[in-house]
Design an enzyme around this catalytic site. Structure first.
Site, PDB file in Angstrom:
ATOM      1  N   ARG A  71      -8.720  -0.856   4.347  1.00 52.27           N
ATOM      2  CA  ARG A  71      -8.223   0.058   3.785  1.00 52.27           C
ATOM      3  C   ARG A  71      -6.485  -0.294   3.302  1.00 52.27           C
ATOM      4  O   ARG A  71      -5.908   0.289   2.282  1.00 52.27           O
ATOM      5  CB  ARG A  71      -7.722   1.374   4.774  1.00 52.27           C
ATOM      6  CG  ARG A  71      -9.274   2.173   4.767  1.00 52.27           C
ATOM      7  CD  ARG A  71      -9.093   3.503   5.580  1.00 52.27           C
ATOM      8  NE  ARG A  71      -7.537   4.020   5.176  1.00 52.27           N
ATOM      9  CZ  ARG A  71      -6.810   4.512   6.137  1.00 52.27           C
ATOM     10  NH1 ARG A  71      -7.197   4.793   7.320  1.00 52.27           N
ATOM     11  NH2 ARG A  71      -5.727   5.002   5.810  1.00 52.27           N
TER      12      ARG A  71
ATOM     13  N   CYS B 291      -5.384   7.743   9.241  1.00 53.84           N
ATOM     14  CA  CYS B 291      -5.686   7.260  10.783  1.00 53.84           C
ATOM     15  C   CYS B 291      -5.459   8.004  11.752  1.00 53.84           C
ATOM     16  O   CYS B 291      -4.605   8.934  11.521  1.00 53.84           O
ATOM     17  CB  CYS B 291      -4.760   6.021  10.904  1.00 53.84           C
ATOM     18  SG  CYS B 291      -5.132   4.482   9.860  1.00 53.84           S
TER      19      CYS B 291
ATOM     20  N   ASP C 203       3.882   0.697  12.415  1.00 51.99           N
ATOM     21  CA  ASP C 203       2.776  -0.030  11.781  1.00 51.99           C
ATOM     22  C   ASP C 203       2.501  -1.294  12.477  1.00 51.99           C
ATOM     23  O   ASP C 203       1.592  -1.936  12.190  1.00 51.99           O
ATOM     24  CB  ASP C 203       2.931   0.297  10.276  1.00 51.99           C
ATOM     25  CG  ASP C 203       2.491   1.466   9.882  1.00 51.99           C
ATOM     26  OD1 ASP C 203       2.110   2.477  10.726  1.00 51.99           O
ATOM     27  OD2 ASP C 203       2.562   1.594   8.466  1.00 51.99           O
TER      28      ASP C 203
ATOM     29  N   LYS D  89       0.877  -1.232   0.060  1.00 46.05           N
ATOM     30  CA  LYS D  89       0.101  -0.047   0.055  1.00 46.05           C
ATOM     31  C   LYS D  89       0.848   1.197   0.043  1.00 46.05           C
ATOM     32  O   LYS D  89       0.427   2.168  -0.716  1.00 46.05           O
ATOM     33  CB  LYS D  89      -0.915  -0.186   1.254  1.00 46.05           C
ATOM     34  CG  LYS D  89      -1.645   1.240   1.537  1.00 46.05           C
ATOM     35  CD  LYS D  89      -2.423   1.158   2.765  1.00 46.05           C
ATOM     36  CE  LYS D  89      -2.039   1.872   3.860  1.00 46.05           C
ATOM     37  NZ  LYS D  89      -1.730   3.054   3.980  1.00 46.05           N
ATOM     38  N   ASN D  90       1.846   1.311   0.846  1.00 44.31           N
ATOM     39  CA  ASN D  90       2.424   2.522   0.979  1.00 44.31           C
ATOM     40  C   ASN D  90       3.629   2.829   0.018  1.00 44.31           C
ATOM     41  O   ASN D  90       4.205   3.701  -0.193  1.00 44.31           O
ATOM     42  CB  ASN D  90       3.183   2.594   2.443  1.00 44.31           C
ATOM     43  CG  ASN D  90       2.459   2.945   3.746  1.00 44.31           C
ATOM     44  OD1 ASN D  90       1.127   2.876   3.333  1.00 44.31           O
ATOM     45  ND2 ASN D  90       3.048   2.720   4.591  1.00 44.31           N
TER      46      ASN D  90
ATOM     47  N   ARG E 232      -0.345  14.496  13.375  1.00 40.78           N
ATOM     48  CA  ARG E 232       0.059  14.306  11.873  1.00 40.78           C
ATOM     49  C   ARG E 232      -0.037  15.409  11.056  1.00 40.78           C
ATOM     50  O   ARG E 232      -0.656  15.686  10.108  1.00 40.78           O
ATOM     51  CB  ARG E 232      -0.700  13.166  11.187  1.00 40.78           C
ATOM     52  CG  ARG E 232      -0.845  11.885  11.999  1.00 40.78           C
ATOM     53  CD  ARG E 232      -1.413  10.864  11.113  1.00 40.78           C
ATOM     54  NE  ARG E 232      -0.424  10.110  10.141  1.00 40.78           N
ATOM     55  CZ  ARG E 232      -0.550   9.016   9.350  1.00 40.78           C
ATOM     56  NH1 ARG E 232      -1.773   8.597   9.439  1.00 40.78           N
ATOM     57  NH2 ARG E 232       0.140   8.667   8.578  1.00 40.78           N
TER      58      ARG E 232
HETATM   59  C1  UD1 Z   1       4.140   6.931   6.809  1.00 35.60           C
HETATM   60  C2  UD1 Z   1       3.294   5.641   6.461  1.00 35.60           C
HETATM   61  C3  UD1 Z   1       2.770   5.203   7.729  1.00 35.60           C
HETATM   62  C4  UD1 Z   1       3.753   5.174   8.985  1.00 35.60           C
HETATM   63  C5  UD1 Z   1       4.749   6.238   8.853  1.00 35.60           C
HETATM   64  C6  UD1 Z   1       5.819   5.942   9.778  1.00 35.60           C
HETATM   65  C7  UD1 Z   1       2.087   6.148   4.351  1.00 35.60           C
HETATM   66  C8  UD1 Z   1       1.095   6.204   3.423  1.00 35.60           C
HETATM   67  N1  UD1 Z   1       2.157   6.026   5.764  1.00 35.60           N
HETATM   68  O1  UD1 Z   1       3.235   7.912   7.259  1.00 35.60           O
HETATM   69  O2  UD1 Z   1       2.116   3.957   7.328  1.00 35.60           O
HETATM   70  O3  UD1 Z   1       3.319   4.607  10.025  1.00 35.60           O
HETATM   71  O4  UD1 Z   1       4.969   6.684   7.550  1.00 35.60           O
HETATM   72  O5  UD1 Z   1       6.596   4.958   9.292  1.00 35.60           O
HETATM   73  O6  UD1 Z   1       3.396   5.665   3.786  1.00 35.60           O
HETATM   74  N2  UD1 Z   1       5.773  14.862  11.096  1.00 35.60           N
HETATM   75  C9  UD1 Z   1       5.663  16.219  11.249  1.00 35.60           C
HETATM   76  N3  UD1 Z   1       5.548  17.049  10.379  1.00 35.60           N
HETATM   77  C10 UD1 Z   1       5.313  16.784   8.848  1.00 35.60           C
HETATM   78  C11 UD1 Z   1       5.154  15.524   8.702  1.00 35.60           C
HETATM   79  C12 UD1 Z   1       5.419  14.413   9.893  1.00 35.60           C
HETATM   80  O7  UD1 Z   1       5.986  16.553  12.499  1.00 35.60           O
HETATM   81  O8  UD1 Z   1       5.279  17.576   8.375  1.00 35.60           O
HETATM   82  C13 UD1 Z   1       5.820  14.168  11.927  1.00 35.60           C
HETATM   83  C14 UD1 Z   1       4.866  12.986  12.160  1.00 35.60           C
HETATM   84  O9  UD1 Z   1       3.724  13.486  13.136  1.00 35.60           O
HETATM   85  C15 UD1 Z   1       5.406  11.748  12.970  1.00 35.60           C
HETATM   86  C16 UD1 Z   1       6.810  11.675  12.339  1.00 35.60           C
HETATM   87  O10 UD1 Z   1       6.981  13.151  11.912  1.00 35.60           O
HETATM   88  O11 UD1 Z   1       5.551  12.004  14.333  1.00 35.60           O
HETATM   89  C17 UD1 Z   1       6.933  10.744  11.218  1.00 35.60           C
HETATM   90  O12 UD1 Z   1       5.631  10.933  10.306  1.00 35.60           O
HETATM   91  P1  UD1 Z   1       6.013  10.523   8.715  1.00 35.60           P
HETATM   92  O13 UD1 Z   1       7.084   9.796   8.558  1.00 35.60           O
HETATM   93  O14 UD1 Z   1       5.690  11.669   8.015  1.00 35.60           O
HETATM   94  O15 UD1 Z   1       4.487   9.487   8.543  1.00 35.60           O
HETATM   95  P2  UD1 Z   1       3.574   9.718   7.371  1.00 35.60           P
HETATM   96  O16 UD1 Z   1       4.398   9.714   5.914  1.00 35.60           O
HETATM   97  O17 UD1 Z   1       2.529  10.135   7.630  1.00 35.60           O
END
Ligand code: UD1
Length: 417
Positions: free
Chosen positions: A398, A116, A306, A22-23, A121
């Site tokens: 999902r 989720c 995850d 998925k990711n 986030r």
């Molecule tokens: C992706 C994955 C999700 C996985 C996560 C961490 C997808 C679709 N989803 O989510 O399944 O659990 O990586 O491996 O690929 N953060 C900020 N500011 C930002 C962006 C992120 O503070 O602009 C923080 C988030 O709140 C979190 C951390 O950075 O604490 C990591 O998040 P991130 O790696 O961005 O996760 P996703 O890309 O949302």
């Protein structure tokens, strides 16, 4: 929303093939927007999030079609730049379209993305990337609009923390930007590497793939490409841990072995055995009996967030006391409350969960709170005596293409309705 009904108490036995990731698939679908032509994604999982992304692409003018697990996307006649509020809210990965739409046509309007509810986030890092590359970003309530006066410009961006999504959006924005973009302190998750390889197949010029430092030289034109979506490491981990929770013996086909090292290490600590030959992982979990005292989630290559709730479900079946610390998302221990309804003894405080395992688990009515948490409930239900009904099972759909058929193939008594 649908319900999943499971009757537990028997070891999983048999063989299952692991679906496409998925990711990995979702950012590739967003990448298709960059090209005024056609891409084909083979082994694309037929899951709700992929269908949501497909719906958004179509609303922007893309043509899509499925042949079995091959998804063809043609963005030759893309015309829209505004993503419907409900579509954006339906999943987190809608935010990936910001980078690719900015790269393709210099503007995008989108509501804050959903997904989720596992923490705040924020997307501040994503927006910072676009701004640094020359886009103007305006927020009106929950609506975001980003525009480039002429084009995006290559520049140097150093991420303050490791973010999968922000790294992917940076890559997507840079592929057609004017000049060279240097992305530093990038996340290392394998899905980023897969996205880079797909973009390379489309003609993008990317160096440093698989490292924290990516160098992307902007190109004007991309080409038609086809790509094989790699298998899903979290689905593989879920089925391995389902075998562990039930002390089963399973064969997992198409396992991304190199990507699940941390998951296997924790499985070994529990007493699980495995061997792998040519993408087929044979796991014998009949000897699982050792509590894992401490696990913390980390960015790749650490133990994935995850898998956190799925691990919690397994530890409940092992006598002893274990602790899991959630380091990535501040509000991701919610499934503990549902696992308690099955008899699990868990105490949570802040980012920590203490698990007292080995007590009896008994079927009950529970609610999925998020995608992986829903899968964790299924894992616990398989180990519990009696019948468990999981509400909001749509969350699980999902990300898992056919969890009912997959688990039924391993001998589970499971039904979706
Ligand atoms: C992706 C994955 C999700 C996985 C996560 C961490 C997808 C679709 N989803 O989510 O399944 O659990 O990586 O491996 O690929 N953060 C900020 N500011 C930002 C962006 C992120 O503070 O602009 C923080 C988030 O709140 C979190 C951390 O950075 O604490 C990591 O998040 P991130 O790696 O961005 O996760 P996703 O890309 O949302």
């Amino acid at each position: 929303m649908s319900e999943m009904i499971l009757e537990g108490g028997r070891p999983l036995l048999g063989c299952v093939r692991i679906q496409g990731s998925k990711n990995a698939a979702l950012p590739m679908m967003a990448a298709a927007v960059l090209h005024e032509g056609e891409v084909a994604l083979h082994n694309c999982p037929r899951i709700a999030d992929v269908f949501s992304m497909e719906r958004i692409l179509r609303s922007l003018g893309a043509e899509t079609c499925w042949e079995d697990h091959t998804l063809r996307i043609c963005c030759r006649n893309l015309h829209g730049f505004e993503i419907d509020r409900e579509d954006a809210a339906s999943m987190r990965s809608s935010v990936m379209l910001m980078g690719s739409l900015l790269g393709r046509q210099g503007c995008v309007r989108i509501a804050y993305p959903g997904g989720c509810t596992i923490g705040a986030r924020p997307i501040d890092l994503h927006l910072k990337v676009f701004q640094t590359m020359g886009a103007r970003v305006e927020e009106q309530g929950d609506l975001l609009e980003a525009r480039t006066p002429d084009c995006l410009w290559g520049t140097r961006i150093c991420f303050p923390i490791s973010s999968v999504g922000a790294t992917e959006n940076g890559i997507l924005a840079a592929v057609k930007a004017r000049g060279t973009t240097l992305l530093e302190n990038c996340a290392l998750e394998p899905e980023i590497t897969h996205l880079c390889h797909f973009l390379q197949a489309m003609g993008a010029e990317i160096g440093g793939i698989g490292t924290r430092r990516l160098r992307i030289r902007g190109v004007r034109i991309l080409r038609d490409a086809q790509f094989w979506v790699p298998p899903d490491r979290i689905v593989a981990g879920t089925y391995l841990y389902a075998a562990a929770a039930t002390r089963g013996k399973v064969e997992l086909l198409d396992v991304p072995l190199g990507e699940i090292a941390s998951i296997l290490r924790v499985y070994e600590k529990m007493g699980g055995q495995w061997e792998c030959n040519g993408g087929k992982l044979k796991a014998d979990a009949s000897g699982v009996r050792r509590m894992v005292e401490y696990t913390r989630t980390q960015c790749y290559p650490g133990f994935p967030t995850d898998m956190q709730s799925v691990l919690m479900a397994v530890l409940l079946t092992i006598p002893g006391k274990g602790r899991i610390r959630e380091e990535i998302f501040e509000d991701r221990l919610k499934t503990a409350g549902e696992l308690k309804k099955l008899g699990g003894r868990i105490h949570t405080a802040g980012r920590d969960a203490w698990i007292i395992g080995g007590g009896p688990l008994t079927g009950a009515r529970v609610e999925a709170r998020d995608l992986r948490g829903g899968a964790a409930l299924a894992v616990a239900a398989l180990a519990a005596s009696g019948t468990t009904v999981i509400g909001n099972a749509g969350f699980v759909e999902r990300g898992y293409e056919a969890i009912d058929a997959d688990l039924a193939g391993l001998g589970a008594r499971i039904e979706m309705r």
